[in-house]
Design an enzyme around this catalytic site. Structure first.
Site, PDB file in Angstrom:
ATOM      1  N   LYS A 189       0.843  -1.200   0.000  1.00 35.38           N
ATOM      2  CA  LYS A 189       0.000   0.000   0.000  1.00 35.38           C
ATOM      3  C   LYS A 189       0.882   1.255   0.000  1.00 35.38           C
ATOM      4  CE  LYS A 189      -3.439   2.358   2.803  1.00 35.38           C
ATOM      5  NZ  LYS A 189      -4.273   2.361   3.994  1.00 35.38           N
ATOM      6  N   GLU A 237      10.763  -4.462   4.373  1.00 32.02           N
ATOM      7  CA  GLU A 237      10.951  -5.844   3.935  1.00 32.02           C
ATOM      8  C   GLU A 237      10.581  -6.000   2.456  1.00 32.02           C
ATOM      9  OE1 GLU A 237       9.309  -4.777   6.582  1.00 32.02           O
ATOM     10  OE2 GLU A 237       9.345  -6.230   8.234  1.00 32.02           O
ATOM     11  N   GLY A 288      -4.551  -1.972   5.211  1.00 34.70           N
ATOM     12  CA  GLY A 288      -3.765  -3.101   4.687  1.00 34.70           C
ATOM     13  C   GLY A 288      -4.393  -4.450   5.001  1.00 34.70           C
ATOM     14  N   ARG A 289      -4.851  -4.618   6.240  1.00 39.27           N
ATOM     15  CA  ARG A 289      -5.396  -5.932   6.645  1.00 39.27           C
ATOM     16  C   ARG A 289      -6.817  -6.154   6.129  1.00 39.27           C
ATOM     17  NH1 ARG A 289      -4.170  -2.536  10.639  1.00 39.27           N
ATOM     18  NH2 ARG A 289      -5.767  -1.706  12.017  1.00 39.27           N
ATOM     19  N   GLU A 342      -4.004  -6.596  15.139  1.00 41.51           N
ATOM     20  CA  GLU A 342      -3.524  -5.282  14.703  1.00 41.51           C
ATOM     21  C   GLU A 342      -4.669  -4.264  14.780  1.00 41.51           C
ATOM     22  OE1 GLU A 342      -1.962  -4.233  10.567  1.00 41.51           O
ATOM     23  OE2 GLU A 342      -0.074  -4.682  11.570  1.00 41.51           O
ATOM     24  N   HIS A 354      -3.536 -33.526  18.086  1.00 46.79           N
ATOM     25  CA  HIS A 354      -2.377 -34.318  18.509  1.00 46.79           C
ATOM     26  C   HIS A 354      -1.252 -33.412  18.987  1.00 46.79           C
ATOM     27  CE1 HIS A 354      -4.317 -37.946  17.063  1.00 46.79           C
ATOM     28  NE2 HIS A 354      -4.816 -37.129  16.138  1.00 46.79           N
ATOM     29  N   LYS A 386       9.964  -0.542  13.868  1.00 47.18           N
ATOM     30  CA  LYS A 386      10.493  -0.199  12.538  1.00 47.18           C
ATOM     31  C   LYS A 386      11.568   0.878  12.678  1.00 47.18           C
ATOM     32  CE  LYS A 386       6.148  -0.753   9.922  1.00 47.18           C
ATOM     33  NZ  LYS A 386       5.118  -0.054   9.157  1.00 47.18           N
TER      34      LYS A 386
END
Ligand code: F6P
Length: 537
Positions: A198, A204, A258-259, A344, A375, A503
């Site tokens: 965005k 990253e 973004g999410r 978030e 399990h 950041k």
């Protein structure tokens, strides 16, 4: 906050078990169910009765939920700390929907952006848009992180049987191993790279984007970048500076968090892999859920019920976690996706006006697909000291697998929900052991170890199959749950300032890995850096 205080005080009077609730109310199993947009929420196995539910609905009504829901649908700037509207619902809207910001309809531009992305996706699928050597694209790599990765990745896994186009791959981690391992198996001649960001500034993503650019240009030359890259972003200037042409840039808007962006051009990898028809079906399921959330009465409104139940446990009983357990292997990234969406959004410690909160907000969201979890961590769910509410997600039909496996899968799911809710008493266990021939002293010694306390709550979220429509509805249901909880907790669910400090610290610390000087940082960080540099080959 008064509402949360009320919930806490009602919970103090709660003293019923699930066993008693079902015994005293034979109609409970069919009454505590809500349906909408292809989903069925069975919430009968919760610490609730009609009186508690009525109080939770009262709390909702006393809040500014209805006004704020209307304000979200009206495109008001409800993300106040960033002064933005919250309109991801418009991304799945139709032209006749009246979504707009500042009195201006957004639908024409939403549909135009969607159509441009569809046309590009169809061009890639049909081989009209090809690489610089004239070969068709066989592989698409989406480079992005957080909402620019988790949504498309999760959906591509969930709808895998519908992939009939180029293969899609997702690279998110700045760990060079991620990009390396994906590119190692690919041919630059036939690979299209999507840079999904965005902001187009995320460290990253940009780091990996430049490495991918070198990978393409070192084999095919610099001009290949124009043919082998596309961008999904709101930052057109930064995309141009990177070297991607406007015709290969698929934009969206600042009112898409973004999410919440999988519905936008961030979903381009999905459009390429599955085609626009499947993507349209995905959007239509979400649209159905939006309408259900907007119009259904609270007592049959799936997101509202999910939200109230979550608040009841979090603020009434102090439960710290919420497990998401899909009995559907293809939803194996769903809980990771929800971790970002919920934590978030609502992992906040101040209210919408910036005042500190004196009550808890978002629990820890976690989970794995069943039956694998059985399990691993189900031991704790059944017999641990903490109670963890569970969302079981299951489908009546499987796509592309045999009925026998699916029945076995679903039998496991219903059995786990039953065992968690009703348990098995020490006395029953003791009697069973005696009947099996154990001595009285052995049965006494083992009975408590083998007891299941039960009374552990869960929802069953069911659908006929994991179709694109139902997946869209499922995601949208959780989005609206998050919205509703955010209102009741009085937090801004649409900012994420909590990611900023790490950041900034990383940017400041990065040069220390070359200089060895971290004197501006704590002695703890200095010591760790010293050790890492000392051990570096
Ligand atoms: O740092 C958190 C975050 O901003 C998320 O909210 C977002 O989904 C992710 O980073 C990626 O951001 P972008 O799409 O701008 O690269």
């Amino acid at each position: 906050m008064i509402l949360i205080d009320e919930i806490a005080s009602i919970s103090k009077q709660w003293n019923q078990t699930l066993t008693a609730l079902f015994k005293n109310d034979p109609g409970r199993a069919s009454r505590f169910v809500a349906e909408g947009a292809g989903l069925r929420l069975d919430y009968s196995k919760h610490w609730l009765d009609s009186a508690v539910l009525a109080k939770l609905f009262d709390a909702l009504e006393a809040s500014d939920f209805s006004e704020t829901r209307a304000a979200m649908f009206a495109g008001d700037r409800i993300n106040t700390s960033e002064n933005r509207a919250v309109l991801h619902i418009a991304l799945r809207g139709e032209l006749t929907d009246n979504f707009g910001v500042d009195g201006c309809s957004v639908m024409p531009s939403v549909i135009q952006a969607r159509d441009q992305a569809y046309a590009f996706a169809e061009g890639i699928r049909e081989g009209t848009f090809v690489g610089i050597t004239g070969e068709a694209f066989t592989d698409v790599v989406n480079i992005g992180i957080g909402g620019s990765d988790l949504g498309p990745l999760m959906v591509s896994e969930a709808l895998k049987p519908m992939i009939d186009g180029p293969r899609v791959h997702y690279v998110s981690n700045v760990d060079g191993a991620h990009l390396h391992d994906v590119l190692a198996a690919l041919n630059p001649h036939t690979t299209l790279i999507l840079i999904a960001s965005k902001t187009f500034t995320t460290q990253e993503t940009m780091h990996n984007a430049y490495k991918a650019k070198r990978w393409i240009s070192s084999v095919l030359g610099e001009p290949a970048v124009a043919e082998h890259f596309a961008a999904l972003s709101t930052n057109i200037g930064a995309v141009r500076a990177f070297g991607i042409a406007d015709t290969r840039t698929f934009g969206f808007w600042d009112w898409v968090g973004g999410r919440y962006s999988v519905w936008s051009t961030i979903g381009l990898s999905l459009m390429i892999a599955m085609g626009s028809e499947i993507f349209d079906r995905f959007l239509s399921g979400a649209r159905e859920m939006d309408r259900h959330f907007r119009d259904a009465p609270a007592d049959n409104n799936i997101p509202i019920l999910m939200a109230l139940i979550g608040i009841w446990y979090r603020n009434g009983f102090g439960l710290d976690t919420q497990a998401i357990l899909p009995y559907e292997q293809r939803l194996h990234r769903f809980s990771a996706y929800l971790q970002q969406m919920e934590m978030e959004s609502n992992g906040k410690r101040v209210d919408r006006a910036g005042n500190s909160l004196d009550y808890d907000t978002c629990p820890v969201i976690w989970g794995e697909p069943g039956t694998n979890g059985q399990h691993a961590f189900f031991q704790l769910l059944h017999q641990g000291t903490m109670v963890c509410p569970v969302d079981f997600i299951l489908t009546a039909n499987s796509i592309n697998t045999d009925h026998e496996s699916h029945s076995l899968l679903n039998a496991n799911c219903l059995a786990q929900a039953e065992a968690l809710a009703f348990g098995k008493s020490t006395n029953t266990i003791y009697e069973e052991m005696l009947a099996d021939g154990l001595s009285g002293s052995d049965a006494t010694r083992l009975a408590s170890h083998r007891t299941f306390p039960g009374n552990r709550p869960s929802s069953l979220i069911m659908m006929d199959a994991l179709t694109p429509e139902n997946l869209g509805a499922l995601i949208a249901a959780y989005e609206h749950k998050v919205f509703t909880q955010g209102i009741l907790w009085n937090v801004n669910s649409y900012d994420q300032w909590g990611v900023e400090l790490g950041k900034a610290q990383c940017n400041a610390l990065r040069p220390s890995f070359e200089s060895g000087d971290a004197s501006k940082f704590s002695t703890s960080t200095q010591e760790s850096l010293r050790w890492l540099l000392e051990k570096k080959y």
